[in-house]
Motif scaffolding. Structure first.
Motif, PDB file in Angstrom:
ATOM      1  N   VAL A 136       6.325 -16.450  27.658  1.00 23.59           N
ATOM      2  CA  VAL A 136       5.554 -15.265  28.048  1.00 23.59           C
ATOM      3  C   VAL A 136       4.738 -15.552  29.310  1.00 23.59           C
ATOM      4  O   VAL A 136       4.729 -14.743  30.245  1.00 23.59           O
ATOM      5  CB  VAL A 136       4.646 -14.796  26.885  1.00 23.59           C
ATOM      6  N   ARG A 165      -1.438 -10.410  30.007  1.00 25.43           N
ATOM      7  CA  ARG A 165      -1.680  -9.421  31.073  1.00 25.43           C
ATOM      8  C   ARG A 165      -3.165  -9.080  31.194  1.00 25.43           C
ATOM      9  O   ARG A 165      -3.669  -8.854  32.280  1.00 25.43           O
ATOM     10  CB  ARG A 165      -0.876  -8.151  30.814  1.00 25.43           C
ATOM     11  N   VAL A 191       2.240 -10.810  25.252  1.00 20.18           N
ATOM     12  CA  VAL A 191       2.332 -10.274  26.614  1.00 20.18           C
ATOM     13  C   VAL A 191       1.064  -9.494  26.956  1.00 20.18           C
ATOM     14  O   VAL A 191       0.493  -9.650  28.040  1.00 20.18           O
ATOM     15  CB  VAL A 191       3.599  -9.391  26.771  1.00 20.18           C
ATOM     16  N   THR A 223       7.047 -15.823  32.401  1.00 23.21           N
ATOM     17  CA  THR A 223       7.570 -14.505  32.784  1.00 23.21           C
ATOM     18  C   THR A 223       6.494 -13.648  33.437  1.00 23.21           C
ATOM     19  O   THR A 223       6.720 -13.043  34.487  1.00 23.21           O
ATOM     20  CB  THR A 223       8.144 -13.777  31.546  1.00 23.21           C
ATOM     21  N   GLU A 224       5.333 -13.574  32.834  1.00 21.86           N
ATOM     22  CA  GLU A 224       4.267 -12.725  33.365  1.00 21.86           C
ATOM     23  C   GLU A 224       3.733 -13.229  34.698  1.00 21.86           C
ATOM     24  O   GLU A 224       3.402 -12.436  35.576  1.00 21.86           O
ATOM     25  CB  GLU A 224       3.133 -12.574  32.347  1.00 21.86           C
ATOM     26  N   ASN A 242       6.252 -12.300  37.293  1.00 18.99           N
ATOM     27  CA  ASN A 242       6.138 -10.874  37.608  1.00 18.99           C
ATOM     28  C   ASN A 242       5.019 -10.601  38.605  1.00 18.99           C
ATOM     29  O   ASN A 242       5.064  -9.612  39.331  1.00 18.99           O
ATOM     30  CB  ASN A 242       5.907 -10.047  36.340  1.00 18.99           C
ATOM     31  N   ARG A 243       4.016 -11.454  38.624  1.00 16.09           N
ATOM     32  CA  ARG A 243       2.897 -11.300  39.569  1.00 16.09           C
ATOM     33  C   ARG A 243       3.117 -12.109  40.839  1.00 16.09           C
ATOM     34  O   ARG A 243       2.233 -12.197  41.680  1.00 16.09           O
ATOM     35  CB  ARG A 243       1.591 -11.721  38.910  1.00 16.09           C
TER      36      ARG A 243
END
Length: 192
Positions: free
Chosen positions: A170, A135, A131, A173-174, A177-178
């Protein structure tokens, strides 16, 4: 000294011609010195030291004697090396299990020892590191199409030794999230 004069040179000392040549060095002493010099730089595996001794023409029996003694006094410990290597390379380089396993194999660490060190790496810390890597990389991919960005991120994680399932999960999901929507599967490099 006056201007224009050359400085006097000292007379060179001539070696004594009658001095006997140095006796040949003790092979164990030479091997021990080689090993200690290498261990001063960084920890090494038995296999690495054995390879270096062989490269320097140290006989197998002398190498085995010196390496056994280094293990006996705990200057050489493949188990401790593997644990330290896994912790350091995971924490600082962000490497996953597969990459760490390959590195330990190249260093000559036995499979059982490598597996025991890798078992210390818990799945949650591996996921957290994946993660963190995603990120860190995501802002540089803001202008890329979401599918292309996802492919690059999954590729980065794969090169660092993370499994496909973890990498896809991952990244998906990331990116969600953005606010990035991924259409279906993340394509492989061959499909793009």
């Amino acid at each position: 000294m006056a201007l224009g004069q050359r400085p006097r040179r000292r007379a060179r000392e001539e070696p004594e011609r009658d001095a006997p040549p140095d006796p040949p060095a003790d092979p164990e002493s030479v091997a021990r010195t080689i090993c200690l010099n290498l261990l001063t730089v960084r920890a090494r595996t038995r296999s690495e030291l054995a390879g270096e001794l062989a490269r320097r023409d140290v006989t197998d029996d002398v190498a085995a004697t010196v390496l056994d003694r280094l293990e006996e006094v705990r200057l050489l410990d493949d188990t401790a090396f593997a644990e330290q290597w896994v912790d350091s390379r995971h924490r600082h380089r962000g490497l996953g299990r597969r990459a760490l396993s390959q590195e330990l194999r190249r260093k000559g660490v036995e499979t059982e020892v490598a597996n025991a060190a890798l078992d210390e790496l818990d799945p949650e810390s591996e996921r957290a590191k994946a993660v963190e890597l995603v990120r860190r990389r995501l802002p540089s991919l803001d202008r890329a199409e979401p599918q292309a960005a996802a492919r690059r991120l999954v590729g980065m994680l794969a090169r660092k030794g993370y499994g496909a399932g973890l990498a896809y999960e991952v990244v998906r999901t990331e990116m969600a999230n953005r606010g990035a929507e991924l259409d279906g599967e993340i394509p492989d490099d061959d499909e793009v």
